[in-house]
Design an enzyme around this catalytic site. Structure first.
Site: not given
Length: 401
Positions: A141, A226, A255
């Site tokens: 994801f 990531d 984030k």
């Protein structure tokens, strides 16, 4: 109709149904706790999918944002501003890298990493134009843009959005043999999550990340990590790659970099990689804006002390010991994770992940499900041991029926 019911009904009527939130309407929050529109308090055990590593309303971050709000919030990259150079310099130093390309959201940063790898492949490695290939892992994801979902194996995220972007090869996560077989002269990058979050907090086999690092070096391929969810303290290290002593060629961050205040993301790499860009070839109106840089600088300062990483490691060990005690009783099948991050597989006979999440909500704990009967636990790193224990106790009570 209650205030909660009214707010949910209005949202259902006037917003696209691209999410299925738990039936709680948050009105305020502080630290690890949130309060809804009816005054009920909930322990946040999700932390905005790691965007709130430093808790809700962290005073240092709020003060940094307020101070910048009084000065200048946006210039666009048409001009320099006085927070940009320091942000890029400090973030590069935190990562042990040389250059930073700031963006806003995680998906934008992943798109930027993809573009960077392709441009590097053509300009530096000498891959024939139009043939660059990036190897990714199944169950990944990395975001929801058209290009990113083109290499997703999640039918729900991918269906009905074609035609899809070519140039990606998917291999099983954790399989070094499959990874090596996929690498060719035209491979420009391997893009991986050091821990797969959306897939259920999947930790790869020991030695996998180090093995990928060796393969990418041997084949002159960029290793892109990531670390949007796993990075910036969540796993007990600044970056999850550190658990195997691995330094990738490129970090993708987001984030927590925005401290739960503003969206901030970045690609961080060497001058040899990010130096391929020239003016006009890539950009973003809000990327690297003064407000984002001010908040990001405070996040970097907080991480530089190491206290949040240490806290995540210590409380994470405690969390995993407590969750591990739930395995074997028939209700919990498996617990995975690292630091203050866990995926808990519930026995389907007990309930789906969604049902368990709703039962926990009724007891004042907020988590989120993924992939059927898995729930994710990722509290803010500022959570107290007492609150963490209370949250686990509520899970134990829910599972006991």
């Amino acid at each position: 109709m209650s205030a909660t019911e009214s707010a949910i009904a209005s949202a259902e009527a006037h917003s696209a149904h691209n999410y299925h939130p738990l039936p709680v309407v948050v009105a305020s929050a502080e630290g690890a706790w949130m309060t809804d529109v009816e005054g009920r308090r909930f322990l946040d055990m999700l932390a905005g999918y790691s965007a709130l590593n430093f808790g809700h309303g962290n005073r240092r971050l709020i003060d940094a944002a307020k101070a910048q709000l009084e000065r200048v919030t946006l210039t666009s990259r048409a001009f320099h501003h006085d927070r940009f150079a320091e942000f890029c310099t400090r973030l590069a130093e935190l990562c042990g890298m040389e250059m930073v390309l700031p963006m806003n959201t995680g998906a934008e940063a992943v798109e930027t990493a993809v573009k960077t790898a392709r441009k590097w492949g053509y300009q530096v490695k000498g891959v024939p134009e139009g043939t660059a290939k990036i190897v990714v892992a199944a169950n990944n994801f990395h975001g929801r843009t058209t290009t990113i979902i083109s290499f997703s194996t999640d039918a729900e995220a991918r269906a009905d959005y074609g035609p899809y972007t070519p140039g990606f090869e998917i291999v099983p996560y954790g399989d070094l043999t499959a990874m090596e077989s996929a690498l060719t002269h035209n491979t420009v990058a391997v893009l991986l999550e050091p821990i797969q979050g959306e897939a259920g907090v999947l930790v790869p086999p020991p030695g996998y990340l180090a093995g990928v690092r060796e393969l990418t070096r041997a084949h002159d391929v960029l290793f892109i990590a990531d670390e949007i969810q796993s990075g910036l303290g969540r796993t007990g290290k600044t970056f999850a790659c550190e658990h195997e002593g691995v330094v990738p060629d490129m970090y993708v961050l987001g984030k927590a970099l925005g401290g739960g205040v503003v969206p901030v993301s970045a690609v961080v790499s060497s001058e040899a990689v990010l130096g391929v860009f020239r003016p006009g070839e890539h950009g973003s109106t809000f990327g690297g804006n003064p407000l984002a840089c001010a908040v990001g600088l405070e996040v970097i300062a907080m991480l530089e002390t190491g206290e949040f990483q240490e806290r995540a490691a210590e409380l994470g060990d405690h969390l995993h010991r407590e969750l591990g005690m739930l395995v074997g009783g028939g209700a919990v099948e498996t617990v995975r994770g690292r630091g203050l991050w866990a995926g808990v597989d519930i026995n389907p006979s007990i309930g789906t992940g969604r049902e368990i999440s709703e039962r926990l909500m009724e007891r004042g704990v907020l988590v989120k499900d993924t992939h059927g009967s898995t729930i994710r636990i990722a509290p803010p790193l500022v959570i107290s041991k007492e609150d963490l224990d209370w949250g686990v106790a509520q899970l134990r009570a829910v599972l006991a029926g």
